[in-house]
Write a protein that holds these residues in place. Sequence first.
Motif, PDB file in Angstrom:
ATOM      1  N   ARG A  77       0.843  -1.207   0.000  1.00 49.88           N
ATOM      2  CA  ARG A  77       0.000   0.000   0.000  1.00 49.88           C
ATOM      3  C   ARG A  77       0.875   1.252   0.000  1.00 49.88           C
ATOM      4  O   ARG A  77       0.615   2.216  -0.713  1.00 49.88           O
ATOM      5  CB  ARG A  77      -0.934   0.001   1.223  1.00 49.88           C
ATOM      6  N   LYS A  80       2.488   1.581  -3.480  1.00 50.33           N
ATOM      7  CA  LYS A  80       1.531   2.013  -4.508  1.00 50.33           C
ATOM      8  C   LYS A  80       1.388   3.535  -4.514  1.00 50.33           C
ATOM      9  O   LYS A  80       1.387   4.172  -5.571  1.00 50.33           O
ATOM     10  CB  LYS A  80       0.170   1.336  -4.259  1.00 50.33           C
ATOM     11  N   ARG A  92       1.830  -3.431 -13.483  1.00 54.49           N
ATOM     12  CA  ARG A  92       1.089  -4.324 -14.371  1.00 54.49           C
ATOM     13  C   ARG A  92       1.511  -5.787 -14.237  1.00 54.49           C
ATOM     14  O   ARG A  92       0.772  -6.688 -14.603  1.00 54.49           O
ATOM     15  CB  ARG A  92       1.301  -3.915 -15.829  1.00 54.49           C
ATOM     16  N   GLU A 108      -2.486  -8.358  -3.785  1.00 52.12           N
ATOM     17  CA  GLU A 108      -3.884  -7.941  -3.925  1.00 52.12           C
ATOM     18  C   GLU A 108      -4.033  -6.414  -3.957  1.00 52.12           C
ATOM     19  O   GLU A 108      -4.993  -5.891  -4.519  1.00 52.12           O
ATOM     20  CB  GLU A 108      -4.747  -8.549  -2.798  1.00 52.12           C
ATOM     21  N   SER A 111      -4.278  -5.361  -7.512  1.00 50.74           N
ATOM     22  CA  SER A 111      -5.150  -6.189  -8.364  1.00 50.74           C
ATOM     23  C   SER A 111      -5.975  -5.358  -9.352  1.00 50.74           C
ATOM     24  O   SER A 111      -6.479  -5.881 -10.341  1.00 50.74           O
ATOM     25  CB  SER A 111      -6.059  -7.076  -7.515  1.00 50.74           C
ATOM     26  N   ASP A 112      -6.112  -4.043  -9.102  1.00 54.57           N
ATOM     27  CA  ASP A 112      -6.853  -3.210 -10.052  1.00 54.57           C
ATOM     28  C   ASP A 112      -6.083  -2.974 -11.351  1.00 54.57           C
ATOM     29  O   ASP A 112      -6.676  -2.576 -12.351  1.00 54.57           O
ATOM     30  CB  ASP A 112      -7.241  -1.861  -9.403  1.00 54.57           C
ATOM     31  N   THR A 113      -4.773  -3.193 -11.338  1.00 52.10           N
ATOM     32  CA  THR A 113      -3.989  -2.916 -12.557  1.00 52.10           C
ATOM     33  C   THR A 113      -3.160  -4.101 -13.049  1.00 52.10           C
ATOM     34  O   THR A 113      -2.673  -4.074 -14.182  1.00 52.10           O
ATOM     35  CB  THR A 113      -3.013  -1.729 -12.323  1.00 52.10           C
TER      36      THR A 113
END
Length: 311
Positions: A77, A80, A92, A108, A111-113
Amino acid sequence: MKVNQITRIIFTLAIFLLIRISDGMAAPPAAERSIEHIRGSIYTAHYPMNDSIYNSIFMVTEDGIVLVDPVSAGAARWLKEELKERFDQPVRYIIYSHFHFDHAPGAEVFSDTVVDIYAQEHFIENLENDPFNNKTKVLPTKTYRGRMELTFGTKKIELLDITSNHTNDTTVVRFPDEQIIFTVDVAPAGRIAWRYFGGWEVQDSNDFGLALTDMETIMALDFDFIVPGHYYHQPPEGLRRAYEYQIDLCKRVLTEMEAGHDLPQIIEKVTMADYSDLVKFDDFVAMNVEGMHYQLSQNEPDARCSITDGS
Ligand SMILES: [Zn+2]
């Protein structure tokens, strides 16, 4: 003392410090999470925790960021947010160095990208049988055995599985254009072995001979810098020195054992002081001696530890 003498001493000290920092042998411990540029588009993220410093490595490409080892959800986190501020690319691709609970978790968070996650083929079964109740929530989407070559935009990455003393799913990640390798828990470049050669207790110590084999495999690769999963990146000499330390440790403990000394005497005599510049020396050197003594009591000494060659 004359002023120019003092100036000369200060200058010499400054050069010495610069050499020490640039050769990576003794970088100061990072107290906070941080990102370090290594070379080209390769960066390391350092996370101090559990009385150690854990590392991720990542490459920024036109096709997104490739991250090796998220380490933990908390670390991921933080990373990111940092990546969002510094780079114009999302994560990616993720690569796992091995399945262990203190290096693989956290994917996780991306996981959005994330498009694909890579690992050696034994990773999934190891995770299923993990006695440490692994926190890794995201399984690899692509596995390999032996060697895998990846291309992201114009950048290349090689995955090499090594027959490892540590786990049977260990991947060495190589960035061929930058001449950088990332290895986790198999090559303590620039530092001494962790506790009892990787074991929390002396009876869990990793096999010394196999650990040397891992280091020999890695030393044979072509690289300018090795980024270990813990602590700081090193030139090849940093790994060579850690390797020589282990062989010298074995020879010295064996010499004392053959002279009939017991463990407390051996711990007192085998100080390994000529290696005191290695990271974690003060914390672990006595445990390393005890671990070596334990292994030599259990097994025949490794041929590489022979003390008959006069060295
Ligand atoms: Zn591990």
